[in-house]
Design a protein around this motif. Structure first.
Motif, mmCIF file in Angstrom:
data_model
loop_
_atom_site.group_PDB
_atom_site.id
_atom_site.type_symbol
_atom_site.label_atom_id
_atom_site.label_comp_id
_atom_site.label_asym_id
_atom_site.label_seq_id
_atom_site.Cartn_x
_atom_site.Cartn_y
_atom_site.Cartn_z
ATOM 1 N N TYR A 216 0.056 -14.829 5.811
ATOM 2 C CA TYR A 216 -0.860 -14.032 4.688
ATOM 3 C C TYR A 216 -0.095 -13.359 3.645
ATOM 4 C CZ TYR A 216 -0.544 -10.697 8.483
ATOM 5 O OH TYR A 216 0.185 -10.083 9.501
ATOM 6 N N GLU A 217 1.325 -13.628 3.564
ATOM 7 C CA GLU A 217 1.976 -13.244 2.319
ATOM 8 C C GLU A 217 2.925 -14.329 2.039
ATOM 9 O OE1 GLU A 217 4.007 -9.983 4.250
ATOM 10 O OE2 GLU A 217 2.533 -8.395 3.207
ATOM 11 N N ALA A 218 3.689 -14.851 2.631
ATOM 12 C CA ALA A 218 4.863 -15.925 2.488
ATOM 13 C C ALA A 218 4.029 -17.316 2.159
ATOM 14 C CB ALA A 218 5.662 -16.006 3.511
ATOM 15 N N SER B 245 0.707 -0.945 -0.085
ATOM 16 C CA SER B 245 -0.184 -0.127 0.025
ATOM 17 C C SER B 245 0.790 1.302 0.105
ATOM 18 C CB SER B 245 -1.000 0.144 1.113
ATOM 19 O OG SER B 245 -0.174 -0.243 2.338
ATOM 20 N N SER B 246 2.385 1.387 0.280
ATOM 21 C CA SER B 246 2.964 2.394 0.223
ATOM 22 C C SER B 246 3.042 2.830 -1.087
ATOM 23 C CB SER B 246 4.283 2.159 0.813
ATOM 24 O OG SER B 246 5.122 0.901 0.095
ATOM 25 N N ASN B 247 2.662 2.008 -1.951
ATOM 26 C CA ASN B 247 2.871 2.161 -3.615
ATOM 27 C C ASN B 247 1.686 2.924 -3.997
ATOM 28 O OD1 ASN B 247 5.378 1.085 -4.344
ATOM 29 N ND2 ASN B 247 4.730 -0.893 -3.864
ATOM 30 N N ILE C 204 13.873 -14.541 -9.573
ATOM 31 C CA ILE C 204 13.769 -15.027 -8.237
ATOM 32 C C ILE C 204 13.634 -13.951 -7.273
ATOM 33 C CG2 ILE C 204 16.186 -14.665 -8.141
ATOM 34 C CD1 ILE C 204 16.616 -17.062 -5.961
ATOM 35 N N PHE C 205 12.784 -13.984 -6.318
ATOM 36 C CA PHE C 205 12.471 -12.816 -5.379
ATOM 37 C C PHE C 205 12.916 -13.166 -4.081
ATOM 38 C CE2 PHE C 205 9.372 -9.763 -3.541
ATOM 39 C CZ PHE C 205 9.127 -10.205 -2.276
ATOM 40 N N SER C 206 13.361 -12.097 -3.418
ATOM 41 C CA SER C 206 13.993 -12.384 -1.910
ATOM 42 C C SER C 206 13.614 -11.223 -1.219
ATOM 43 C CB SER C 206 15.396 -12.766 -1.844
ATOM 44 O OG SER C 206 15.757 -13.233 -0.596
ATOM 45 N N VAL D 19 9.797 -3.783 -7.568
ATOM 46 C CA VAL D 19 8.724 -2.982 -7.590
ATOM 47 C C VAL D 19 8.263 -2.512 -6.144
ATOM 48 C CG1 VAL D 19 6.261 -2.681 -8.062
ATOM 49 C CG2 VAL D 19 7.839 -4.073 -9.475
ATOM 50 N N ALA D 20 9.076 -3.253 -5.103
ATOM 51 C CA ALA D 20 8.423 -3.021 -3.366
ATOM 52 C C ALA D 20 6.801 -3.336 -3.346
ATOM 53 C CB ALA D 20 8.925 -1.623 -3.281
ATOM 54 N N SER D 21 6.465 -3.755 -4.183
ATOM 55 C CA SER D 21 5.083 -4.581 -4.023
ATOM 56 C C SER D 21 4.948 -6.054 -4.321
ATOM 57 C CB SER D 21 4.149 -3.655 -5.021
ATOM 58 O OG SER D 21 2.781 -4.391 -5.170
ATOM 59 N N MET D 22 5.079 -6.870 -3.251
ATOM 60 C CA MET D 22 5.363 -8.296 -3.511
ATOM 61 C C MET D 22 4.283 -8.931 -4.589
ATOM 62 S SD MET D 22 5.026 -11.241 -0.620
ATOM 63 C CE MET D 22 6.154 -12.743 -0.789
ATOM 64 N N VAL D 23 3.033 -8.529 -4.571
ATOM 65 C CA VAL D 23 2.131 -9.142 -5.603
ATOM 66 C C VAL D 23 2.757 -8.777 -7.046
ATOM 67 C CG1 VAL D 23 -0.182 -8.845 -6.533
ATOM 68 C CG2 VAL D 23 0.258 -8.748 -3.907
ATOM 69 N N LEU E 61 8.552 -9.970 5.633
ATOM 70 C CA LEU E 61 7.040 -10.402 5.130
ATOM 71 C C LEU E 61 6.693 -11.487 6.124
ATOM 72 C CD1 LEU E 61 8.155 -10.860 1.322
ATOM 73 C CD2 LEU E 61 7.266 -8.986 2.404
ATOM 74 N N ARG E 62 5.197 -11.421 5.932
ATOM 75 C CA ARG E 62 4.404 -12.115 7.299
ATOM 76 C C ARG E 62 3.983 -13.539 6.588
ATOM 77 N NH1 ARG E 62 4.394 -6.218 7.983
ATOM 78 N NH2 ARG E 62 3.565 -6.473 5.711
ATOM 79 N N LEU E 63 4.312 -14.342 7.487
ATOM 80 C CA LEU E 63 4.311 -15.854 7.140
ATOM 81 C C LEU E 63 2.741 -16.273 6.591
ATOM 82 C CD1 LEU E 63 5.176 -18.870 6.910
ATOM 83 C CD2 LEU E 63 4.746 -19.085 9.040
ATOM 84 N N ILE F 149 15.342 -7.820 -5.290
ATOM 85 C CA ILE F 149 15.584 -8.049 -3.767
ATOM 86 C C ILE F 149 15.645 -6.043 -3.777
ATOM 87 C CG2 ILE F 149 17.998 -7.881 -4.425
ATOM 88 C CD1 ILE F 149 18.128 -9.856 -1.710
ATOM 89 N N ASN F 150 15.566 -5.824 -2.370
ATOM 90 C CA ASN F 150 15.819 -4.364 -2.191
ATOM 91 C C ASN F 150 17.369 -4.112 -1.875
ATOM 92 O OD1 ASN F 150 16.097 -1.883 -0.816
ATOM 93 N ND2 ASN F 150 14.167 -1.817 0.025
ATOM 94 N N MET F 151 18.069 -3.788 -2.748
ATOM 95 C CA MET F 151 19.361 -3.631 -2.726
ATOM 96 C C MET F 151 19.858 -2.645 -1.723
ATOM 97 S SD MET F 151 21.083 -5.933 -4.688
ATOM 98 C CE MET F 151 22.823 -5.209 -4.623
HETATM 99 P P1 P6P Z 1 10.954 -2.440 0.986
HETATM 100 C C1 P6P Z 1 5.008 -3.947 0.922
HETATM 101 O O1 P6P Z 1 5.138 -3.263 2.182
HETATM 102 C C2 P6P Z 1 5.948 -5.223 1.272
HETATM 103 O O2 P6P Z 1 5.054 -5.844 2.536
HETATM 104 C C3 P6P Z 1 5.988 -6.133 0.179
HETATM 105 O O3 P6P Z 1 4.885 -6.146 -0.730
HETATM 106 C C4 P6P Z 1 7.157 -5.809 -0.590
HETATM 107 O O4 P6P Z 1 7.858 -6.868 -1.249
HETATM 108 C C5 P6P Z 1 8.077 -5.236 0.581
HETATM 109 O O5 P6P Z 1 7.287 -4.942 1.501
HETATM 110 C C6 P6P Z 1 8.855 -3.995 -0.011
HETATM 111 O O6 P6P Z 1 9.723 -3.491 1.314
HETATM 112 O O7 P6P Z 1 11.691 -2.480 2.351
HETATM 113 O O8 P6P Z 1 11.323 -2.632 -0.337
HETATM 114 O O9 P6P Z 1 9.829 -1.348 1.228
#
Ligand code: P6P
Length: 339
Positions: free
Chosen positions: A284-286, A122-124, A264-266, A248-252, A280-282, A212-214
């Motif tokens: 309802y996300e992971a 939702s931050s996006n 690959i996503f990490s 993208v910083a949006s897991m979906v 990430l939460r186990l 990955i968030n470098m």
């Molecule tokens: P960061 C979004 O807030 C989230 O839970 C995932 O959707 C996303 O992959 C991750 O956090 C992004 O985290 O630290 O890059 O903002």
């Protein structure tokens, strides 16, 4: 070829022995609720739904200690209201609520448990980048009646009977598994129905694209530092080929890209979040994403074990996540095993 709607797909799955009428009703209701969430997110500034929830001098925070967006709250309410009266559910658990929400006494209680992140990423929202709803379905443990205890939700991901996400992007897509493959439905906005557009997704087993968030690199554990360092070394390095990066910083959105073209996503453990167990939460996300990815021929690991085999200890428990193309996840896990 005649389009196959979500209803037809679910009916045919039930006939084939995947799911029962209560599960089918649950999934139809969740899909319908997500259509309403799509409308709300699609309004943007015109709907007065952007920005933080709460008042100017006190932004509302969720159980995670994160500022809630108005759309987080709206999406959560839409899912709770939609699932209250059907008689298929015993309770809902949400990223936005500390405790599970019981089905109101006015309605019959069913045998399923629904968990969701109502609006992940939702931050996006305020910058118009794709966000999504992630959901997971468990059966209530045998013999339990009456009010649901939180402990009933604490089942490993291998117990999921269904999982899915809806990505609110240029298209609104529902990605769903009932344990019989992973399938993609595209929302026909004119008709208002989800149409099967990709049956039995197969994630390419190899990839040259990582997500990955470098900016957290200096905080990662040594195995992840080494693994990503070798990807960045490219052709001259031990992997012998160049890699591309997306985040993208949006897991979906990141997972959907991987489901569509591999990758690959990490979100690994790092020293800033180690005490929390990860980002990430186990539940309802992971777990739901792992079920979807594994059913599409991919893999999902904490780095030290299969995500879906983690025995949950808390509803909002966090885990490190490495998921996507099977052979690349295996390569990343090997760095942890070697360490
Ligand atoms: P960061 C979004 O807030 C989230 O839970 C995932 O959707 C996303 O992959 C991750 O956090 C992004 O985290 O630290 O890059 O903002």
């Amino acid at each position: 070829m005649k389009p196959v709607s979500l209803t037809q797909y679910l009916t045919e799955e039930r006939r084939a022995g995947y799911g029962d009428t209560d599960l089918i009703q649950l999934l139809e209701i969740v899909a319908r609720a997500c259509k309403r969430i799509a409308v709300a997110t699609g309004k943007g500034a015109l709907g007065g739904v952007l920005g933080e929830a709460g008042t100017a001098d006190s932004i509302s925070m969720n159980i995670q200690g994160e500022a809630q967006k108005k759309l987080d709250v709206i999406s959560n309410e839409i899912l709770l209201d939609a699932n209250a009266w059907g008689g298929h559910l015993a309770a809902c658990a949400s990223e936005e609520m500390e405790h599970p929400q019981q089905i109101p006494d006015a309605y019959p209680r069913g045998g399923y448990l629904l968990l969701f992140d109502p609006l992940d990423g939702s931050s996006n929202i305020d910058v118009n980048i794709s966000v999504g709803t992630i959901f997971s379905v468990l059966k209530r443990p045998g013999g339990h009646r009456g009010k649901v205890d939180t402990s009933e939700f604490l089942q490993p991901g291998t117990n999921q009977v269904a999982a899915g996400y809806v990505v609110y992007g240029s298209c609104t897509l529902l990605v769903l598994t009932l344990g019989h493959g992973t399938h993609v439905f595209t929302l026909d906005r004119e008709a208002g129905s989800f149409i099967l557009t990709r049956r039995d997704v197969q994630i390419p087993e190899d990839t040259s694209e990582f997500a990955i968030n470098m900016s957290n690199q200096r905080f990662w554990e040594a195995p992840m530092q080494r693994y990503i360092g070798d990807l960045l070394a490219g052709k001259e390095g031990p992997r012998g080929r160049d890699f591309n990066m997306r985040w993208v910083a949006s897991m979906v959105a990141d997972v959907h890209r991987i489901l569509t073209r591999g990758g690959i996503f990490s979100y690994p453990l790092d020293s800033k979040i180690k005490a929390k167990g990860g980002k990430l939460r186990l539940m309802y996300e992971a777990n739901p994403m792992s079920f979807i990815v594994e059913q599409a021929g991919g893999a999902a690991s904490t780095g030290r074990g299969r995500i879906m085999e983690v025995q949950p200890e808390g509803l909002h428990q966090r885990v490190p996540v490495i998921l996507g193309s099977k052979n690349e996840v295996k390569a990343a896990v090997q760095y942890h095993t070697d360490a």
